[in-house]
Design an enzyme around this catalytic site. Structure first.
Site, PDB file in Angstrom:
ATOM      1  CG  ASP A  23      -7.864  13.467  -4.894  1.00  0.00           C
ATOM      2  OD1 ASP A  23      -6.743  12.942  -4.746  1.00  0.00           O
ATOM      3  OD2 ASP A  23      -8.766  13.399  -4.037  1.00  0.00           O
ATOM      4  CG  ASP A  25      -7.768   7.713  -2.171  1.00  0.00           C
ATOM      5  OD1 ASP A  25      -8.336   6.623  -2.274  1.00  0.00           O
ATOM      6  OD2 ASP A  25      -6.552   7.878  -2.399  1.00  0.00           O
TER       7      ASP A  25
END
Length: 373
Positions: A23, A25
Site C-alpha cells: 500500500d 498512503d
C-alpha cells in the site's frame, strides 16, 4: 495480533513468499499530513472547521467514498464530484511535501536490490499514485507494477487490487505478502488469499487482529520470517536512519512536543516508534548524546510518549528547557513479545549500543557534520 515470536507457524507453511504488494498512503508515504492540511484550508473557505475525529473513517477508502463522506459530514453545498474538482489541484500542488515513512526507503531499496517482484496497490487513482511517488527519489524505478482503484472493478476491501497486482507480477496469490496500514487493506489482502503484515495507522488498531503480523514500524519488518534474505544494513547493532528532528520542552525526562500544524518537521508520524539515539541540542551548549524512547499506544493520543535519556552527562538541570533532538540511529522496536526487545524502557544495552555507535561516521550529526567522541 500475531507477534513476531509466534510467527514461525506462518513462515513454515508450504507456501513461499516470492513477491510483495505494498500500500502507499500511510504505509510508505506520510500523505496524511498533506491531506489534513489541505482539507483544513479548503473547509475554512466554506466556513467549516476540520474535526479530526470525523476523519477516522477516511483511512483506506477510495477517493469517491472519501469525497462523499466529507461532503455529507461537513454539509458542503456542492456535490462530491464538484468537491473533487476543487480540492484535487490543491492536493497535487502539495504532494511534494509528503515524506517517506520510517523504513520505507530502506524496504524499497532492499526489494530492488534482491530483485523481489514488487507492486504498489492503492485505493488512489493510478495517476495520483504516479504523482505522489514522482517526488520520491528512485521510487518509480522500483515499482514495475502499479495498480490504482480506477483499474479494477472495486477498491479495497475488495481483493480486486491485490489480485490484479499478482496477475501483472505473474505470481500466485499464495506467494504474495501484502504490507498495509488500514483495516480495509488488510481485509482485501486476506480475501485475496495473501499473507498480510500491517503497520496500523492511528485509527486502525482493529487491523492488527485480522493481519498475520502487526508491527509498530516498518523498521521492525524482518524479511527472513517470510523466507526472504535478511537485511544487511545494521551497523554495530544499530540501524542508520534518515535524521528525525524533534523539538519541545524537557519535563522530568519526557519531551513535551511543540506541535505546529503548518510545519511538517514538528508533526511526528505514529510510525516513528521504538528506541532511537542521537543528539540533544540546547541553545549554544555542546551536543549531548542521548537515547530516546518513542512509544504511542493505539488508539493513539495526539502526541507520542517521548522519553529522553542522556548517555554522557546529566540533563536534570535542563528540566523546563526547550531542546532540539536530532535522531540518527535506531536500536529496536517493541513488537517482539516475551523478549528483551519488547521492554519499552530504555536499558543499559540500549545506552551501550548508542554510545559506541555515535563514534562511527555513519551516525554523525547532520547539523555539525562531526562525530563527537
Amino acid at each position: 495480533m500475531t507477534n513476531i515470536d509466534h510467527l514461525s507457524n506462518h513462515s513454515s507453511e508450504n507456501t513461499k513468499i516470492t513477491a510483495l504488494i505494498l500500500d502507499l498512503d500511510g504505509t510508505l508515504l506520510n500523505t496524511e499530513f498533506v491531506l489534513r492540511s489541505v482539507l483544513k484550508e479548503y473547509l475554512a473557505s466554506y466556513g467549516k472547521v476540520l474535526i479530526t475525529d470525523n476523519e477516522n473513517g477516511r483511512v483506506g477508502k477510495t477517493q469517491k467514498e472519501s469525497a462523499a463522506a466529507i461532503v455529507m459530514t461537513y454539509e458542503l453545498p456542492i456535490t462530491p464530484d464538484e468537491y473533487l474538482a476543487e480540492i484535487n489541484p490543491l492536493y497535487h500542488s502539495k504532494w511534494k511535501d509528503a515524506k517517506a515513512l520510517p523504513g520505507a526507503n530502506r524496504l524499497i531499496r532492499y526489494l530492488h536490490k534482491h530483485q523481489i517482484p514488487t507492486s504498489l496497490a492503492s485505493n488512489s487513482l493510478r495517476d495520483y499514485i504516479e504523482a505522489k511517488i514522482s517526488n520520491q527519489k528512485g521510487w518509480k524505478e522500483c515499482f514495475p507494477v502499479i495498480v490504482g482503484s480506477d483499474q479494477v472493478q472495486s477498491g479495497k476491501p475488495s481483493p480486486d487490487l491485490f489480485l490484479e497486482a499478482a496477475k501483472q507480477l505473474a505470481v500466485d496469490t499464495s506467494n504474495c505478502l501484502v504490507i498495509e496500514d488500514s483495516l480495509v487493506g488488510v481485509k482485501a489482502g486476506k480475501a485475496a488469499g495473501m499473507k498480510v503484515v500491517v503497520v496500523p495507522s492511528d485509527t486502525e488498531a482493529d487491523a492488527a487482529a485480522v493481519a498475520d503480523l502487526s508491527l509498530d514500524s516498518l523498521l521492525e519488518f524482518q524479511p527472513e520470517l517470510w523466507g526472504l534474505p535478511p537485511f544487511d544494513d545494521w551497523v554495530n547493532k544499530a540501524l542508520p536512519v534518515d535524521p528525525i528532528y524533534l523539538e519541545g520542552q524537557l519535563l522530568n525526562g519526557l519531551l513535551a512536543e511543540f506541535p505546529d500544524e503548518n510545519a511538517q518537521t514538528n508533526v511526528l508520524p505514529h510510525q516513528i516508534c521504538g528506541v532511537y539515539f542521537g543528539w540533544a541540542k540546547i541553545g549554544i551548549n555542546k551536543d549531548i548524546k542521548i537515547v530516546v524512547r518513542i512509544k504511542r499506544e493505539l488508539p493513539s493520543t495526539s502526541q507520542s510518549n517521548i522519553q529522553v535519556c542522556s548517555i554522557d552527562k546529566s540533563i536534570d538541570h535542563l528540566n523546563g528547557e526547550q531542546i532540539h533532538l536530532v535522531l540518527v540511529g535506531y536500536i529496536r522496536g517493541f513488537s517482539v513479545k516475551g523478549t528483551l526487545s519488547s521492554n519499552s524502557d530504555i536499558n543499559e544495552d540500549d545506552k551501550s549500543v548508542a554510545l559506541s555507535s555515535l563514534k562511527l561516521p555513519v551516525f554523525r550529526c547532520p547539523e555539525s557534520g562531526e562525530c563527537p567522541v
